[in-house]
Write an enzyme that holds these catalytic residues in place. Structure first.
Site, PDB file in Angstrom:
ATOM      1  N   HIS A  67     -22.974  20.817  -8.634  1.00 39.66           N
ATOM      2  CA  HIS A  67     -22.047  21.045  -9.743  1.00 39.66           C
ATOM      3  C   HIS A  67     -20.942  20.016  -9.696  1.00 39.66           C
ATOM      4  O   HIS A  67     -20.502  19.649  -8.613  1.00 39.66           O
ATOM      5  CB  HIS A  67     -21.458  22.468  -9.648  1.00 39.66           C
ATOM      6  CG  HIS A  67     -20.894  22.946 -10.931  1.00 39.66           C
ATOM      7  ND1 HIS A  67     -19.601  22.682 -11.288  1.00 39.66           N
ATOM      8  CD2 HIS A  67     -21.449  23.639 -11.954  1.00 39.66           C
ATOM      9  CE1 HIS A  67     -19.383  23.211 -12.484  1.00 39.66           C
ATOM     10  NE2 HIS A  67     -20.490  23.798 -12.912  1.00 39.66           N
ATOM     11  N   ASP A 106     -27.279  28.052 -13.293  1.00 39.45           N
ATOM     12  CA  ASP A 106     -28.599  27.947 -13.918  1.00 39.45           C
ATOM     13  C   ASP A 106     -29.724  28.312 -12.976  1.00 39.45           C
ATOM     14  O   ASP A 106     -30.814  28.680 -13.410  1.00 39.45           O
ATOM     15  CB  ASP A 106     -28.833  26.510 -14.405  1.00 39.45           C
ATOM     16  CG  ASP A 106     -27.911  26.183 -15.540  1.00 39.45           C
ATOM     17  OD1 ASP A 106     -27.748  27.036 -16.419  1.00 39.45           O
ATOM     18  OD2 ASP A 106     -27.330  25.086 -15.526  1.00 39.45           O
TER      19      ASP A 106
HETATM   20  C1  LIG Z   1     -24.538  18.969 -12.146  1.00 38.75           C
HETATM   21  C2  LIG Z   1     -24.578  17.524 -11.641  1.00 38.75           C
HETATM   22  C3  LIG Z   1     -24.842  16.582 -12.834  1.00 38.75           C
HETATM   23  C4  LIG Z   1     -23.244  17.198 -11.006  1.00 38.75           C
HETATM   24  O1  LIG Z   1     -23.371  15.974 -10.498  1.00 38.75           O
HETATM   25  P1  LIG Z   1     -22.150  15.062 -10.011  1.00 38.75           P
HETATM   26  O2  LIG Z   1     -20.935  15.808  -9.764  1.00 38.75           O
HETATM   27  O3  LIG Z   1     -22.086  13.954 -10.966  1.00 38.75           O
HETATM   28  O4  LIG Z   1     -22.694  14.676  -8.610  1.00 38.75           O
HETATM   29  P2  LIG Z   1     -23.183  13.278  -8.238  1.00 38.75           P
HETATM   30  O5  LIG Z   1     -24.145  12.807  -9.290  1.00 38.75           O
HETATM   31  O6  LIG Z   1     -21.990  12.452  -7.979  1.00 38.75           O
HETATM   32  O7  LIG Z   1     -23.982  13.581  -6.919  1.00 38.75           O
HETATM   33  C5  LIG Z   1     -23.434  13.551  -5.634  1.00 38.75           C
HETATM   34  C6  LIG Z   1     -24.584  13.464  -4.627  1.00 38.75           C
HETATM   35  O8  LIG Z   1     -25.339  14.666  -4.635  1.00 38.75           O
HETATM   36  C7  LIG Z   1     -26.661  14.395  -5.060  1.00 38.75           C
HETATM   37  N1  LIG Z   1     -27.073  15.450  -5.958  1.00 38.75           N
HETATM   38  C8  LIG Z   1     -26.265  16.112  -6.823  1.00 38.75           C
HETATM   39  N2  LIG Z   1     -26.978  17.046  -7.452  1.00 38.75           N
HETATM   40  C9  LIG Z   1     -28.231  16.958  -6.955  1.00 38.75           C
HETATM   41  C10 LIG Z   1     -29.394  17.672  -7.220  1.00 38.75           C
HETATM   42  N3  LIG Z   1     -29.432  18.647  -8.111  1.00 38.75           N
HETATM   43  N4  LIG Z   1     -30.519  17.327  -6.570  1.00 38.75           N
HETATM   44  C11 LIG Z   1     -30.503  16.345  -5.659  1.00 38.75           C
HETATM   45  N5  LIG Z   1     -29.420  15.643  -5.354  1.00 38.75           N
HETATM   46  C12 LIG Z   1     -28.292  15.950  -6.016  1.00 38.75           C
HETATM   47  C13 LIG Z   1     -26.612  13.052  -5.737  1.00 38.75           C
HETATM   48  O9  LIG Z   1     -27.837  12.390  -5.726  1.00 38.75           O
HETATM   49  C14 LIG Z   1     -25.576  12.361  -4.931  1.00 38.75           C
HETATM   50  O10 LIG Z   1     -26.159  11.978  -3.716  1.00 38.75           O
HETATM   51  P3  LIG Z   1     -25.818  10.604  -3.030  1.00 38.75           P
HETATM   52  O11 LIG Z   1     -24.337  10.679  -2.761  1.00 38.75           O
HETATM   53  O12 LIG Z   1     -26.682  10.587  -1.827  1.00 38.75           O
HETATM   54  O13 LIG Z   1     -26.173   9.565  -4.060  1.00 38.75           O
HETATM   55  C15 LIG Z   1     -25.708  17.324 -10.595  1.00 38.75           C
HETATM   56  O14 LIG Z   1     -25.458  18.122  -9.482  1.00 38.75           O
HETATM   57  C16 LIG Z   1     -27.095  17.579 -11.159  1.00 38.75           C
HETATM   58  O15 LIG Z   1     -27.700  16.707 -11.778  1.00 38.75           O
HETATM   59  N6  LIG Z   1     -27.636  18.834 -10.949  1.00 38.75           N
HETATM   60  C17 LIG Z   1     -28.920  19.159 -11.482  1.00 38.75           C
HETATM   61  C18 LIG Z   1     -28.775  19.579 -12.925  1.00 38.75           C
HETATM   62  C19 LIG Z   1     -28.091  20.914 -13.065  1.00 38.75           C
HETATM   63  O16 LIG Z   1     -28.417  21.867 -12.383  1.00 38.75           O
HETATM   64  N7  LIG Z   1     -27.158  21.002 -14.011  1.00 38.75           N
HETATM   65  C20 LIG Z   1     -26.460  22.221 -14.340  1.00 38.75           C
HETATM   66  C21 LIG Z   1     -25.023  22.160 -13.921  1.00 38.75           C
HETATM   67  S1  LIG Z   1     -24.255  23.734 -14.185  1.00 38.75           S
END
Ligand SMILES: CC(C)(COP(=O)(O)OP(=O)(O)OC[C@H]1O[C@@H](n2cnc3c(N)ncnc32)[C@H](O)[C@@H]1OP(=O)(O)O)[C@@H](O)C(=O)NCCC(=O)NCCS
Length: 375
Positions: free
Chosen positions: A260, A311
């Site tokens: 998140h 989710d």
């Molecule tokens: C929600 C989300 C976009 C937030 O992402 P964010 O704050 O931008 O986090 P980042 O993209 O900076 O990720 C940080 C690290 O965690 C990892 N990561 C984050 N979510 C991940 C996931 N669902 N699966 C695998 N790795 C994940 C990233 O690859 C990154 O790793 P790294 O530092 O080794 O490159 C992300 O967690 C995601 O894509 N989740 C899956 C989709 C989802 O469930 N969305 C609903 C949100 S309520």
């Protein structure tokens, strides 16, 4: 000197009394109430009243709101026609987005009255209609009749009744109602931000909610719950979980329903949905869904320090309620319409146009014009 924050991370763009997401503490607050104080104790309609009025309703006020919502459920004939004539293959969230936009065309007061009171009435009308649109499209695409609107059911019960064409069980109603409560509001998430940006131009509330639905659709926002079910279906069996997660992490793919942007500890909504998911899936004999989910969550916590988000378990809850996978995001939208409309009303009550800056990283300034025949 203005600061640059990619994706506006950490930027505070407005003040709100509606919701607060405390990422480090794992707290979600609606108008001063922690979500744990509300979930399972209040109905969705009470939360709607809370968000629109900043206090929980008295019994008479709740009854009145429920009546107002029930009165507003009928869709304009043209919107029903649109729903019936939409391609069966259309995404339900797209049909919802376009139908909400159409509702604006059929609101004769729109050009005449832009008062806050008129927009409050429109908020009721939109909220009352979104679930009807979703359920009717689902019925229409399957060649089923469109059940008559009823006024004697609450929001969750009415949606389930329209979807199935029969009286839902109290357990199903209660489960969906709690899910609605948990999804109603969530601070300055992308779709709420869209709604606020849109209304801040002083356009109309239908446009703002259309914009919010379009934003919610994306897989990084509301679309993730569908992704969870696809993932569980692909995994198929608890024994395949470890290999699946390992492979996806190695390929730098995201595991849906995990992580998140704001919560760095457990999403406070997840345990409520987890509890309901466990109850429902064991009742329906689909315990393997929960077994797979629990194992995925454990691996992600251990390997990446990431937690399940809202989710992750809502997917299993909706699936167990018999809600088709492609209606998950529309169901999220139904509930979040409470938050979106509250934010739109709040923005209108003290409006300032959103107009951030961007950091220019283009060609160095000073390029000279070259006529087309010499390029
Ligand atoms: C929600 C989300 C976009 C937030 O992402 P964010 O704050 O931008 O986090 P980042 O993209 O900076 O990720 C940080 C690290 O965690 C990892 N990561 C984050 N979510 C991940 C996931 N669902 N699966 C695998 N790795 C994940 C990233 O690859 C990154 O790793 P790294 O530092 O080794 O490159 C992300 O967690 C995601 O894509 N989740 C899956 C989709 C989802 O469930 N969305 C609903 C949100 S309520």
């Amino acid at each position: 000197m203005s600061q640059f924050a990619r994706g506006l991370e950490g930027v505070i763009a407005n003040e709100t009394r509606l919701g607060d997401v405390r990422g480090q503490e794992g707290q979600l607050i609606y108008c001063g109430y922690e979500i744990n104080e509300l979930a399972g104790k209040v109905s969705f309609e009470e939360v709607v009243y809370l968000l629109w009025n900043n206090r929980l309703p008295k019994q008479t006020e709740l009854t009145e709101l429920k009546q107002q919502l029930a009165e507003e459920r009928e869709l304009p004939a043209q919107v029903i026609e649109f729903i019936k004539s939409s391609p069966r293959t259309a995404l339900p969230i797209d049909v919802l987005r376009t139908a909400v936009s159409m509702l604006g065309l059929h609101d004769p007061s729109l050009l005449l009255d832009d008062s806050l009171a008129a927009n409050q009435r429109r908020a009721i009308a939109i909220l009352a209609k979104v679930s009807v649109i979703v359920a009717y499209f689902h019925r229409a695409r399957n060649g089923l009749d469109l059940p008559k609107i009823r006024k004697d059911l609450g929001e969750a019960a009415h949606f389930l009744y329209l979807l199935d064409g029969s009286e839902p069980s109290p357990k199903k109603i209660e489960t969906l109602d709690v899910a609605y409560v948990l999804h109603a509001e969530h601070g300055m998430n992308a779709s709420t931000f869209s709604a606020r940006v849109t209304i801040s131009t002083l356009t109309d509330i239908y446009s703002a909610i259309t914009s919010a639905i379009a934003t919610l659709k994306g897989p990084l926002h509301g679309g993730a719950n569908e992704g969870v079910i696809h993932m569980l279906q692909e995994i198929g069996d608890p024994k395949n979980v470890d290999a699946y997660v390992e492979k996806n992490l190695a390929e730098k793919k995201r595991i849906m329903g995990i992580g998140h942007r704001v919560y760095k500890v457990l999403d406070p909504r997840a345990p409520h949905l987890q509890r309901m998911a466990v109850e429902l899936s064991s009742e329906l004999g689909e315990a393997k869904w929960i077994a797979m989910s629990e194992r995925i969550a454990a691996i992600m916590k251990e390997k990446k320090g990431l937690y399940a988000n809202v989710d992750f378990y809502s997917a299993t809850v909706y699936y167990s309620l018999g809600i088709p996978t492609d209606l998950f995001t529309p169901v999220f939208a139904i509930s979040r319409t409470a938050g979106w409309t509250a934010h739109v009303l709040e923005q209108l009550s003290d409006n300032r146009l959103y107009r951030p800056l961007s950091k220019y990283v283009g060609e160095t300034v000073g390029r000279k014009f070259v006529p087309i025949d010499q390029r």
